[in-house]
Design a protein around this motif. Sequence first.
Motif, PDB file in Angstrom:
ATOM      1  N   SER A 137      49.569  29.015  66.167  1.00 19.54           N
ATOM      2  CA  SER A 137      49.531  27.611  65.760  1.00 19.54           C
ATOM      3  C   SER A 137      50.448  26.774  66.631  1.00 19.54           C
ATOM      4  O   SER A 137      50.100  25.656  67.020  1.00 19.54           O
ATOM      5  CB  SER A 137      49.903  27.452  64.288  1.00 19.54           C
ATOM      6  OG  SER A 137      51.263  27.743  64.059  1.00 19.54           O
ATOM      7  N   PHE A 138      51.613  27.299  66.959  1.00 14.97           N
ATOM      8  CA  PHE A 138      52.543  26.545  67.793  1.00 14.97           C
ATOM      9  C   PHE A 138      51.944  26.315  69.179  1.00 14.97           C
ATOM     10  O   PHE A 138      52.027  25.211  69.726  1.00 14.97           O
ATOM     11  CB  PHE A 138      53.885  27.277  67.903  1.00 14.97           C
ATOM     12  CG  PHE A 138      54.935  26.476  68.604  1.00 14.97           C
ATOM     13  CD1 PHE A 138      55.578  25.438  67.948  1.00 14.97           C
ATOM     14  CD2 PHE A 138      55.277  26.743  69.923  1.00 14.97           C
ATOM     15  CE1 PHE A 138      56.543  24.684  68.592  1.00 14.97           C
ATOM     16  CE2 PHE A 138      56.233  26.001  70.570  1.00 14.97           C
ATOM     17  CZ  PHE A 138      56.866  24.960  69.909  1.00 14.97           C
ATOM     18  N   TRP A 139      51.332  27.341  69.733  1.00 11.88           N
ATOM     19  CA  TRP A 139      50.697  27.215  71.056  1.00 11.88           C
ATOM     20  C   TRP A 139      49.611  26.129  71.020  1.00 11.88           C
ATOM     21  O   TRP A 139      49.567  25.267  71.891  1.00 11.88           O
ATOM     22  CB  TRP A 139      50.095  28.542  71.498  1.00 11.88           C
ATOM     23  CG  TRP A 139      49.256  28.402  72.729  1.00 11.88           C
ATOM     24  CD1 TRP A 139      47.905  28.360  72.799  1.00 11.88           C
ATOM     25  CD2 TRP A 139      49.730  28.258  74.066  1.00 11.88           C
ATOM     26  NE1 TRP A 139      47.498  28.191  74.094  1.00 11.88           N
ATOM     27  CE2 TRP A 139      48.600  28.125  74.903  1.00 11.88           C
ATOM     28  CE3 TRP A 139      50.991  28.212  74.641  1.00 11.88           C
ATOM     29  CZ2 TRP A 139      48.703  27.962  76.280  1.00 11.88           C
ATOM     30  CZ3 TRP A 139      51.089  28.051  76.019  1.00 11.88           C
ATOM     31  CH2 TRP A 139      49.949  27.928  76.816  1.00 11.88           C
ATOM     32  N   ASN A 140      48.765  26.175  70.028  1.00 12.63           N
ATOM     33  CA  ASN A 140      47.683  25.185  69.942  1.00 12.63           C
ATOM     34  C   ASN A 140      48.245  23.781  69.685  1.00 12.63           C
ATOM     35  O   ASN A 140      47.739  22.801  70.224  1.00 12.63           O
ATOM     36  CB  ASN A 140      46.686  25.564  68.848  1.00 12.63           C
ATOM     37  CG  ASN A 140      45.427  24.738  68.945  1.00 12.63           C
ATOM     38  OD1 ASN A 140      44.748  24.743  69.965  1.00 12.63           O
ATOM     39  ND2 ASN A 140      45.121  24.005  67.890  1.00 12.63           N
ATOM     40  N   ALA A 141      49.279  23.675  68.883  1.00  8.99           N
ATOM     41  CA  ALA A 141      49.886  22.373  68.602  1.00  8.99           C
ATOM     42  C   ALA A 141      50.506  21.780  69.862  1.00  8.99           C
ATOM     43  O   ALA A 141      50.418  20.565  70.091  1.00  8.99           O
ATOM     44  CB  ALA A 141      50.933  22.503  67.507  1.00  8.99           C
ATOM     45  N   VAL A 142      51.107  22.609  70.680  1.00 11.61           N
ATOM     46  CA  VAL A 142      51.669  22.118  71.943  1.00 11.61           C
ATOM     47  C   VAL A 142      50.553  21.567  72.829  1.00 11.61           C
ATOM     48  O   VAL A 142      50.705  20.515  73.457  1.00 11.61           O
ATOM     49  CB  VAL A 142      52.460  23.236  72.660  1.00 11.61           C
ATOM     50  CG1 VAL A 142      52.784  22.855  74.085  1.00 11.61           C
ATOM     51  CG2 VAL A 142      53.725  23.572  71.893  1.00 11.61           C
ATOM     52  N   GLN A 143      49.419  22.236  72.853  1.00  6.61           N
ATOM     53  CA  GLN A 143      48.296  21.739  73.642  1.00  6.61           C
ATOM     54  C   GLN A 143      47.806  20.393  73.099  1.00  6.61           C
ATOM     55  O   GLN A 143      47.528  19.468  73.864  1.00  6.61           O
ATOM     56  CB  GLN A 143      47.145  22.755  73.648  1.00  6.61           C
ATOM     57  CG  GLN A 143      47.503  24.152  74.091  1.00  6.61           C
ATOM     58  CD  GLN A 143      48.345  24.202  75.350  1.00  6.61           C
ATOM     59  OE1 GLN A 143      48.026  23.599  76.359  1.00  6.61           O
ATOM     60  NE2 GLN A 143      49.458  24.916  75.285  1.00  6.61           N
ATOM     61  N   ARG A 144      47.705  20.286  71.788  1.00 11.60           N
ATOM     62  CA  ARG A 144      47.249  19.032  71.174  1.00 11.60           C
ATOM     63  C   ARG A 144      48.270  17.914  71.354  1.00 11.60           C
ATOM     64  O   ARG A 144      47.905  16.746  71.409  1.00 11.60           O
ATOM     65  CB  ARG A 144      46.971  19.232  69.687  1.00 11.60           C
ATOM     66  CG  ARG A 144      45.694  20.009  69.423  1.00 11.60           C
ATOM     67  CD  ARG A 144      45.344  20.053  67.975  1.00 11.60           C
ATOM     68  NE  ARG A 144      44.899  18.739  67.494  1.00 11.60           N
ATOM     69  CZ  ARG A 144      44.443  18.528  66.275  1.00 11.60           C
ATOM     70  NH1 ARG A 144      44.366  19.520  65.413  1.00 11.60           N
ATOM     71  NH2 ARG A 144      44.067  17.333  65.902  1.00 11.60           N
ATOM     72  N   SER A 145      49.552  18.263  71.439  1.00 12.23           N
ATOM     73  CA  SER A 145      50.593  17.242  71.515  1.00 12.23           C
ATOM     74  C   SER A 145      50.556  16.465  72.824  1.00 12.23           C
ATOM     75  O   SER A 145      51.211  15.446  72.948  1.00 12.23           O
ATOM     76  CB  SER A 145      51.974  17.866  71.321  1.00 12.23           C
ATOM     77  OG  SER A 145      52.350  18.616  72.454  1.00 12.23           O
ATOM     78  N   ARG A 146      49.782  16.911  73.769  1.00 11.27           N
ATOM     79  CA  ARG A 146      49.645  16.169  75.022  1.00 11.27           C
ATOM     80  C   ARG A 146      48.882  14.869  74.816  1.00 11.27           C
ATOM     81  O   ARG A 146      49.083  13.914  75.539  1.00 11.27           O
ATOM     82  CB  ARG A 146      48.948  17.027  76.061  1.00 11.27           C
ATOM     83  CG  ARG A 146      49.782  18.216  76.444  1.00 11.27           C
ATOM     84  CD  ARG A 146      49.077  19.118  77.395  1.00 11.27           C
ATOM     85  NE  ARG A 146      49.924  20.292  77.641  1.00 11.27           N
ATOM     86  CZ  ARG A 146      49.610  21.262  78.430  1.00 11.27           C
ATOM     87  NH1 ARG A 146      48.475  21.239  79.077  1.00 11.27           N
ATOM     88  NH2 ARG A 146      50.423  22.278  78.598  1.00 11.27           N
ATOM     89  N   ALA A 147      48.009  14.857  73.817  1.00  8.71           N
ATOM     90  CA  ALA A 147      47.215  13.656  73.563  1.00  8.71           C
ATOM     91  C   ALA A 147      47.422  13.091  72.163  1.00  8.71           C
ATOM     92  O   ALA A 147      47.015  11.970  71.890  1.00  8.71           O
ATOM     93  CB  ALA A 147      45.732  13.972  73.761  1.00  8.71           C
TER      94      ALA A 147
END
Length: 176
Positions: free
Chosen positions: A62-72
């Motif tokens: 979840s943290f990995w995916n959230a970091v990816q989403r946090s770019r946008a």
Amino acid sequence: MNDPSTTQDGGDIIVRVNVVGTMAFTITSIVAAALFTSGPQWIGAITAMTLFVVGIVAFLWSFWNAVQRSRAEQVAVTQLYMLAGGVAPSPVRRLMLSLLAIQIVVGLATALARPNSADGSPGTSLALGVLVPMFGLGLNGLWAAFHGSYRARTDLGDEPNGTTSNTSIDKNEHHG
């Protein structure tokens, strides 16, 4: 932004896994605390450790995916793991946080109910139950990372790679 109504199917699986895991933990822990014999204690300990490991994997994923989403998108830790700020529909948020609360209460209650082993030595396998809330936190994060609704970031620059400035970050370059 992800619309929770369009992603409910995948989110429902995460919620179901949380319900089943919490039920399994609750039943095996209470039976282990009540009977306090070797067999139920082993089953309770294995259940608790399995849920803990699943929770760690879910948390990292979840943290990995959230970091990816946090770019946008604007993703906060409280939104991710506590489902705060409207990231999840109310029924999902209430259920997931209730399951987390059950995991905390059962883990603490069963560990405190039998603080010593049958021979009087301190600590029992029931103490492993205090690790289980990691399962709930990890699944909360997994749900929010894949199905949560976040606001778009407004602080992004006009650079093609998403950076906000072309200036150097090397503060010591004038020192040689």
